[in-house]
Motif scaffolding. Structure first.
Motif, PDB file in Angstrom:
ATOM      1  N   HIS A  60       0.830  39.859 -13.534  1.00 45.95           N
ATOM      2  CA  HIS A  60       0.658  38.415 -13.336  1.00 45.95           C
ATOM      3  C   HIS A  60       0.576  37.689 -14.687  1.00 45.95           C
ATOM      4  CE1 HIS A  60      -1.416  34.630 -12.370  1.00 45.95           C
ATOM      5  NE2 HIS A  60      -0.691  34.691 -11.274  1.00 45.95           N
TER       6      HIS A  60
ATOM      7  N   TYR B  73       9.926  37.448  -6.789  1.00 40.00           N
ATOM      8  CA  TYR B  73       9.294  36.199  -7.229  1.00 40.00           C
ATOM      9  C   TYR B  73       9.848  34.968  -6.518  1.00 40.00           C
ATOM     10  CZ  TYR B  73       6.781  38.523 -10.975  1.00 40.00           C
ATOM     11  OH  TYR B  73       5.924  39.323 -11.679  1.00 40.00           O
TER      12      TYR B  73
ATOM     13  N   GLY C 110       8.335  35.201  -2.905  1.00 44.07           N
ATOM     14  CA  GLY C 110       6.899  35.400  -2.799  1.00 44.07           C
ATOM     15  C   GLY C 110       6.525  36.455  -1.783  1.00 44.07           C
TER      16      GLY C 110
ATOM     17  N   GLU D 152       7.225  32.385  -7.448  1.00 46.30           N
ATOM     18  CA  GLU D 152       5.940  32.407  -6.748  1.00 46.30           C
ATOM     19  C   GLU D 152       5.199  33.648  -7.241  1.00 46.30           C
ATOM     20  OE1 GLU D 152       4.661  30.310  -4.492  1.00 46.30           O
ATOM     21  OE2 GLU D 152       6.406  29.008  -4.541  1.00 46.30           O
ATOM     22  N   ARG D 153       4.063  33.438  -7.905  1.00 43.99           N
ATOM     23  CA  ARG D 153       3.382  34.577  -8.524  1.00 43.99           C
ATOM     24  C   ARG D 153       2.065  34.964  -7.861  1.00 43.99           C
ATOM     25  NH1 ARG D 153       4.788  31.103 -12.617  1.00 43.99           N
ATOM     26  NH2 ARG D 153       2.630  30.580 -12.997  1.00 43.99           N
ATOM     27  N   GLU D 154       1.462  34.077  -7.094  1.00 39.75           N
ATOM     28  CA  GLU D 154       0.096  34.286  -6.619  1.00 39.75           C
ATOM     29  C   GLU D 154      -0.047  35.363  -5.549  1.00 39.75           C
ATOM     30  OE1 GLU D 154      -2.307  33.007  -8.434  1.00 39.75           O
ATOM     31  OE2 GLU D 154      -0.696  32.059  -9.569  1.00 39.75           O
ATOM     32  N   ALA D 155       0.971  35.584  -4.736  1.00 41.76           N
ATOM     33  CA  ALA D 155       0.858  36.577  -3.658  1.00 41.76           C
ATOM     34  C   ALA D 155       0.709  37.998  -4.196  1.00 41.76           C
ATOM     35  CB  ALA D 155       2.050  36.490  -2.720  1.00 41.76           C
TER      36      ALA D 155
ATOM     37  N   SER E 182       3.212  34.933 -15.794  1.00 47.68           N
ATOM     38  CA  SER E 182       2.705  33.585 -16.064  1.00 47.68           C
ATOM     39  C   SER E 182       3.088  33.125 -17.461  1.00 47.68           C
ATOM     40  CB  SER E 182       1.185  33.549 -15.902  1.00 47.68           C
ATOM     41  OG  SER E 182       0.838  33.807 -14.573  1.00 47.68           O
TER      42      SER E 182
ATOM     43  N   PHE F 186      -1.641  39.087  -5.821  1.00 47.17           N
ATOM     44  CA  PHE F 186      -3.036  39.495  -5.750  1.00 47.17           C
ATOM     45  C   PHE F 186      -3.435  40.097  -4.406  1.00 47.17           C
ATOM     46  CE2 PHE F 186      -3.153  36.588  -9.399  1.00 47.17           C
ATOM     47  CZ  PHE F 186      -3.652  37.491 -10.336  1.00 47.17           C
TER      48      PHE F 186
ATOM     49  N   THR G 195      -2.995  42.502 -12.537  1.00 46.41           N
ATOM     50  CA  THR G 195      -3.435  41.447 -13.450  1.00 46.41           C
ATOM     51  C   THR G 195      -2.495  41.322 -14.634  1.00 46.41           C
ATOM     52  OG1 THR G 195      -5.728  41.779 -12.777  1.00 46.41           O
ATOM     53  CG2 THR G 195      -5.367  40.661 -14.879  1.00 46.41           C
TER      54      THR G 195
END
Length: 189
Positions: free
Chosen positions: A104, A139, A142, A17-20, A108, A22, A101
């Motif tokens: 991430h 990861y 998350g 899980e990568r989005e958290a 990604s 941000f 950034t």
């Protein structure tokens, strides 16, 4: 995972899980204003080493990845291996937004190249408190958790970590299961 794996109790590795990640730049503002903690300008992506068969292909792809990340950001990236054999992609940048950034981007790219299940954590170093803080992002779950080494061997400041948990959980997804708060002693960041 197939039927046979299910019957024999084997499970696949959980996807990263990568989005958290941000959520961190906004939390960093609060950490600075309310806690006096500022980014030390260094972070890392930590992942499991690859098997021998995957190694040659991965080595070439890893260098391409580092070259791509360096072109797309102003961050400096170096590769390290720790005493346990885990790989660290250490990222240096003065701006916490750029660190997040680039972390991430690296994660990604690793995931797109088939290594997402091997992502373990991202680590961000902060300074300004009694001791340095490493904010770790797991990861697989998350979620973040604080790690505050005491500087005395393999000891951590649990009281400070719990205090930080209480202060940060309004800003960040914090790992609720304390048994999952792994320590990163001797981290190269």
């Amino acid at each position: 995972m197939g039927l046979r794996d299910a019957l024999f109790g084997r499970r696949g590795l959980k996807k990263a899980e990568r989005e958290a990640l941000f959520a961190l730049p906004a939390a960093a503002v609060t950490m600075d204003v309310e806690l006096g903690l500022r980014s030390a300008g260094v972070a890392a992506v930590i992942f499991k080493p690859l098997s021998a068969g995957e190694f040659v292909r991965a080595e070439n792809e890893m260098q391409e990845l580092l070259d791509l990340a360096a072109r797309e950001s102003s961050s400096r990236i170096e590769r390290r291996t720790d005493s346990y054999g885990y790989e660290w992609l250490v990222i240096r940048d003065d701006e916490v937004e750029d660190l997040v950034t680039t972390v991430h981007l690296v994660a990604s790219e690793l995931a797109e190249r088939g290594f997402g299940e091997q992502l373990l954590a991202a680590a961000f170093r902060f300074e300004g408190g009694k001791r340095p803080l490493v904010l770790i992002y797991g990861y697989k779950r998350g979620a973040f958790w604080p790690f505050v080494p005491t500087g005395e061997g393999q000891e951590r400041d649990n009281a400070e970590e719990l205090e930080l948990k209480a202060k940060l959980e309004k800003e960040l997804p914090v790992e609720p299961d304390l048994t999952r708060w792994l320590a990163l002693f001797d981290a190269p960041i």
